[in-house]
Motif scaffolding. Structure first.
Motif, PDB file in Angstrom:
ATOM      1  N   ASN A  21       0.852  -1.173   0.000  1.00 32.80           N
ATOM      2  CA  ASN A  21       0.000   0.000   0.000  1.00 32.80           C
ATOM      3  C   ASN A  21       0.901   1.241   0.000  1.00 32.80           C
ATOM      4  OD1 ASN A  21      -2.157   1.672   0.086  1.00 32.80           O
ATOM      5  ND2 ASN A  21      -2.616   1.344   2.231  1.00 32.80           N
ATOM      6  N   ASP A  22       1.329   1.654  -1.190  1.00 31.26           N
ATOM      7  CA  ASP A  22       2.249   2.781  -1.312  1.00 31.26           C
ATOM      8  C   ASP A  22       1.598   4.063  -0.839  1.00 31.26           C
ATOM      9  OD1 ASP A  22       4.237   1.232  -2.385  1.00 31.26           O
ATOM     10  OD2 ASP A  22       3.676   1.623  -4.460  1.00 31.26           O
ATOM     11  N   PRO A  23       2.365   4.913  -0.167  1.00 34.20           N
ATOM     12  CA  PRO A  23       1.831   6.224   0.216  1.00 34.20           C
ATOM     13  C   PRO A  23       1.671   7.099  -1.028  1.00 34.20           C
ATOM     14  CG  PRO A  23       4.155   6.063   0.767  1.00 34.20           C
ATOM     15  CD  PRO A  23       3.740   4.717   0.264  1.00 34.20           C
ATOM     16  N   ALA A  24       1.102   8.263  -0.824  1.00 34.74           N
ATOM     17  CA  ALA A  24       0.982   9.215  -1.927  1.00 34.74           C
ATOM     18  C   ALA A  24       2.378   9.605  -2.395  1.00 34.74           C
ATOM     19  CB  ALA A  24       0.214  10.444  -1.462  1.00 34.74           C
ATOM     20  N   ASP A  56      -0.633   4.935  -4.034  1.00 31.37           N
ATOM     21  CA  ASP A  56      -1.985   4.382  -3.897  1.00 31.37           C
ATOM     22  C   ASP A  56      -2.891   5.280  -3.064  1.00 31.37           C
ATOM     23  OD1 ASP A  56      -1.361   2.128  -5.375  1.00 31.37           O
ATOM     24  OD2 ASP A  56      -0.788   0.956  -3.622  1.00 31.37           O
ATOM     25  N   LYS A  57      -2.322   5.976  -2.092  1.00 30.63           N
ATOM     26  CA  LYS A  57      -3.118   6.820  -1.199  1.00 30.63           C
ATOM     27  C   LYS A  57      -3.398   8.175  -1.834  1.00 30.63           C
ATOM     28  CE  LYS A  57      -1.651   4.665   3.072  1.00 30.63           C
ATOM     29  NZ  LYS A  57      -1.003   4.835   4.365  1.00 30.63           N
ATOM     30  N   THR A  58      -4.411   8.853  -1.335  1.00 32.07           N
ATOM     31  CA  THR A  58      -4.781  10.171  -1.852  1.00 32.07           C
ATOM     32  C   THR A  58      -3.701  11.191  -1.526  1.00 32.07           C
ATOM     33  OG1 THR A  58      -7.131   9.668  -1.650  1.00 32.07           O
ATOM     34  CG2 THR A  58      -6.517  12.003  -1.767  1.00 32.07           C
ATOM     35  N   LEU A  59      -3.297  11.943  -2.544  1.00 34.16           N
ATOM     36  CA  LEU A  59      -2.313  13.017  -2.407  1.00 34.16           C
ATOM     37  C   LEU A  59      -3.075  14.302  -2.113  1.00 34.16           C
ATOM     38  CD1 LEU A  59       0.742  13.893  -2.959  1.00 34.16           C
ATOM     39  CD2 LEU A  59      -0.124  14.624  -5.169  1.00 34.16           C
ATOM     40  N   ARG A  60      -2.712  14.964  -1.032  1.00 34.61           N
ATOM     41  CA  ARG A  60      -3.383  16.208  -0.635  1.00 34.61           C
ATOM     42  C   ARG A  60      -2.415  17.372  -0.748  1.00 34.61           C
ATOM     43  NH1 ARG A  60      -7.832  14.053   0.746  1.00 34.61           N
ATOM     44  NH2 ARG A  60      -8.073  12.276   2.084  1.00 34.61           N
ATOM     45  N   PHE A  61      -2.874  18.401  -1.480  1.00 35.47           N
ATOM     46  CA  PHE A  61      -2.069  19.618  -1.610  1.00 35.47           C
ATOM     47  C   PHE A  61      -2.337  20.504  -0.411  1.00 35.47           C
ATOM     48  CE2 PHE A  61      -2.150  18.044  -5.894  1.00 35.47           C
ATOM     49  CZ  PHE A  61      -0.890  18.351  -6.363  1.00 35.47           C
ATOM     50  N   ASP A  78      -7.735  20.060  -4.883  1.00 36.60           N
ATOM     51  CA  ASP A  78      -6.821  20.070  -3.742  1.00 36.60           C
ATOM     52  C   ASP A  78      -6.333  18.678  -3.367  1.00 36.60           C
ATOM     53  OD1 ASP A  78      -9.146  19.092  -2.676  1.00 36.60           O
ATOM     54  OD2 ASP A  78      -9.236  20.498  -1.005  1.00 36.60           O
ATOM     55  N   SER A  79      -6.721  17.671  -4.173  1.00 35.11           N
ATOM     56  CA  SER A  79      -6.238  16.312  -3.917  1.00 35.11           C
ATOM     57  C   SER A  79      -6.269  15.496  -5.208  1.00 35.11           C
ATOM     58  CB  SER A  79      -7.084  15.635  -2.835  1.00 35.11           C
ATOM     59  OG  SER A  79      -8.410  15.466  -3.278  1.00 35.11           O
ATOM     60  N   LEU A  80      -5.467  14.438  -5.207  1.00 37.78           N
ATOM     61  CA  LEU A  80      -5.423  13.488  -6.323  1.00 37.78           C
ATOM     62  C   LEU A  80      -5.453  12.078  -5.753  1.00 37.78           C
ATOM     63  CD1 LEU A  80      -2.553  14.815  -8.653  1.00 37.78           C
ATOM     64  CD2 LEU A  80      -4.986  14.763  -9.163  1.00 37.78           C
ATOM     65  N   LYS A  81      -6.340  11.258  -6.254  1.00 36.15           N
ATOM     66  CA  LYS A  81      -6.363   9.855  -5.847  1.00 36.15           C
ATOM     67  C   LYS A  81      -5.187   9.143  -6.511  1.00 36.15           C
ATOM     68  CE  LYS A  81     -11.290   9.661  -5.115  1.00 36.15           C
ATOM     69  NZ  LYS A  81     -12.574   9.140  -5.570  1.00 36.15           N
ATOM     70  N   GLY A  82      -4.856   7.973  -6.020  1.00 39.30           N
ATOM     71  CA  GLY A  82      -3.760   7.191  -6.593  1.00 39.30           C
ATOM     72  C   GLY A  82      -3.933   6.991  -8.088  1.00 39.30           C
ATOM     73  N   GLY A  83      -2.884   7.301  -8.854  1.00 32.19           N
ATOM     74  CA  GLY A  83      -2.910   7.140 -10.303  1.00 32.19           C
ATOM     75  C   GLY A  83      -3.488   8.316 -11.063  1.00 32.19           C
ATOM     76  N   VAL A 106       8.234  28.355  -6.740  1.00 35.44           N
ATOM     77  CA  VAL A 106       6.948  27.838  -6.276  1.00 35.44           C
ATOM     78  C   VAL A 106       7.251  26.552  -5.519  1.00 35.44           C
ATOM     79  CG1 VAL A 106       4.747  26.824  -6.989  1.00 35.44           C
ATOM     80  CG2 VAL A 106       5.672  28.801  -8.220  1.00 35.44           C
ATOM     81  N   LYS A 107       6.684  26.429  -4.318  1.00 36.01           N
ATOM     82  CA  LYS A 107       6.842  25.196  -3.539  1.00 36.01           C
ATOM     83  C   LYS A 107       5.481  24.561  -3.350  1.00 36.01           C
ATOM     84  CE  LYS A 107      11.052  25.371  -0.999  1.00 36.01           C
ATOM     85  NZ  LYS A 107      11.706  25.110   0.248  1.00 36.01           N
ATOM     86  N   LEU A 108       5.399  23.296  -3.738  1.00 37.25           N
ATOM     87  CA  LEU A 108       4.174  22.515  -3.582  1.00 37.25           C
ATOM     88  C   LEU A 108       4.336  21.606  -2.365  1.00 37.25           C
ATOM     89  CD1 LEU A 108       3.728  21.413  -7.312  1.00 37.25           C
ATOM     90  CD2 LEU A 108       2.553  23.285  -6.144  1.00 37.25           C
ATOM     91  N   PHE A 109       3.607  21.915  -1.306  1.00 37.99           N
ATOM     92  CA  PHE A 109       3.639  21.092  -0.106  1.00 37.99           C
ATOM     93  C   PHE A 109       2.474  20.109  -0.166  1.00 37.99           C
ATOM     94  CE2 PHE A 109       6.110  24.723   1.176  1.00 37.99           C
ATOM     95  CZ  PHE A 109       7.132  24.153   1.923  1.00 37.99           C
ATOM     96  N   THR A 110       2.787  18.837   0.032  1.00 34.48           N
ATOM     97  CA  THR A 110       1.781  17.777  -0.017  1.00 34.48           C
ATOM     98  C   THR A 110       2.106  16.745   1.061  1.00 34.48           C
ATOM     99  OG1 THR A 110       3.022  16.370  -1.546  1.00 34.48           O
ATOM    100  CG2 THR A 110       1.574  18.037  -2.533  1.00 34.48           C
ATOM    101  N   ASN A 111       1.319  15.697   1.112  1.00 32.60           N
ATOM    102  CA  ASN A 111       1.617  14.567   1.979  1.00 32.60           C
ATOM    103  C   ASN A 111       2.429  13.505   1.249  1.00 32.60           C
ATOM    104  OD1 ASN A 111      -0.661  13.994   0.356  1.00 32.60           O
ATOM    105  ND2 ASN A 111      -1.318  12.379   1.747  1.00 32.60           N
ATOM    106  N   SER A 112       3.080  13.868   0.157  1.00 30.47           N
ATOM    107  CA  SER A 112       3.895  12.953  -0.636  1.00 30.47           C
ATOM    108  C   SER A 112       5.093  12.470   0.176  1.00 30.47           C
ATOM    109  CB  SER A 112       4.398  13.663  -1.890  1.00 30.47           C
ATOM    110  OG  SER A 112       5.309  12.837  -2.604  1.00 30.47           O
ATOM    111  N   LYS A 113       5.427  11.213   0.021  1.00 30.72           N
ATOM    112  CA  LYS A 113       6.574  10.680   0.755  1.00 30.72           C
ATOM    113  C   LYS A 113       7.874  11.319   0.258  1.00 30.72           C
ATOM    114  CE  LYS A 113       8.257   6.555  -1.602  1.00 30.72           C
ATOM    115  NZ  LYS A 113       8.439   5.131  -1.544  1.00 30.72           N
ATOM    116  N   GLY A 114       7.852  11.944  -0.912  1.00 30.14           N
ATOM    117  CA  GLY A 114       9.036  12.601  -1.454  1.00 30.14           C
ATOM    118  C   GLY A 114       9.253  14.003  -0.901  1.00 30.14           C
ATOM    119  N   GLY A 115       8.329  14.501  -0.090  1.00 34.98           N
ATOM    120  CA  GLY A 115       8.468  15.843   0.465  1.00 34.98           C
ATOM    121  C   GLY A 115       8.000  16.898  -0.524  1.00 34.98           C
TER     122      GLY A 115
END
Length: 129
Positions: A21-24, A56-61, A78-83, A106-115
């Motif tokens: 279950n990969d994170p966003a 797989d998880k929802t990405l939230r901006f 303000d969010s993207l589902k997996g894929g 421009v900096k995009l802050f999200t819950n992405s595991k990549g920061g």
């Protein structure tokens, strides 16, 4: 009695199952945009950035930050589902700026595991003639 190899095997199995279950994970197609030579009185410069959630998880901006009031960012959601993917529009208005090189970020802050993701916008401003 539990064999010596059973516990490490059980831990390994649980780790493998948990990793499915990969994170966003945010992926953007451009980290740097060069508008080239721009006349100060030209209209706003615009660029579209493609972004995708590879997890797989929802990405939230979270809030999007710019280091210049001349830069605006338009997010269609303000969010993207997996894929899923979407296009982010970035506009820079140089009206009233002095000629010379200009950089903004421009900096995009999200819950992405990549920061956070950073996009650098650059241009060479020239006087109107």
């Amino acid at each position: 009695m539990l064999k010596k190899w059973a516990l490490p095997l059980l831990v390994t199995i649980l780790m493998i199952c948990g990793c499915q279950n990969d994170p966003a994970m945010l992926k953007i197609d451009k980290h740097e945009v060069d508008f080239g030579t721009v006349r100060v009185m030209d209209g706003p410069q615009q660029v579209d950035i493609q972004c995708e959630n590879l997890g797989d998880k929802t990405l939230r901006f979270r809030p999007v930050f710019t280091d210049c009031n001349c830069t605006t960012v338009s997010l269609p959601a303000d969010s993207l589902k997996g894929g899923e993917s979407m296009t982010i529009s970035i506009k820079v208005d140089y009206h009233g700026f002095k000629p010379g090189e200009h950089f903004s970020t421009v900096k995009l802050f999200t819950n992405s595991k990549g920061g956070p993701e950073e996009i650098v916008l650059k241009s060479n401003l020239v006087a109107n003639k």
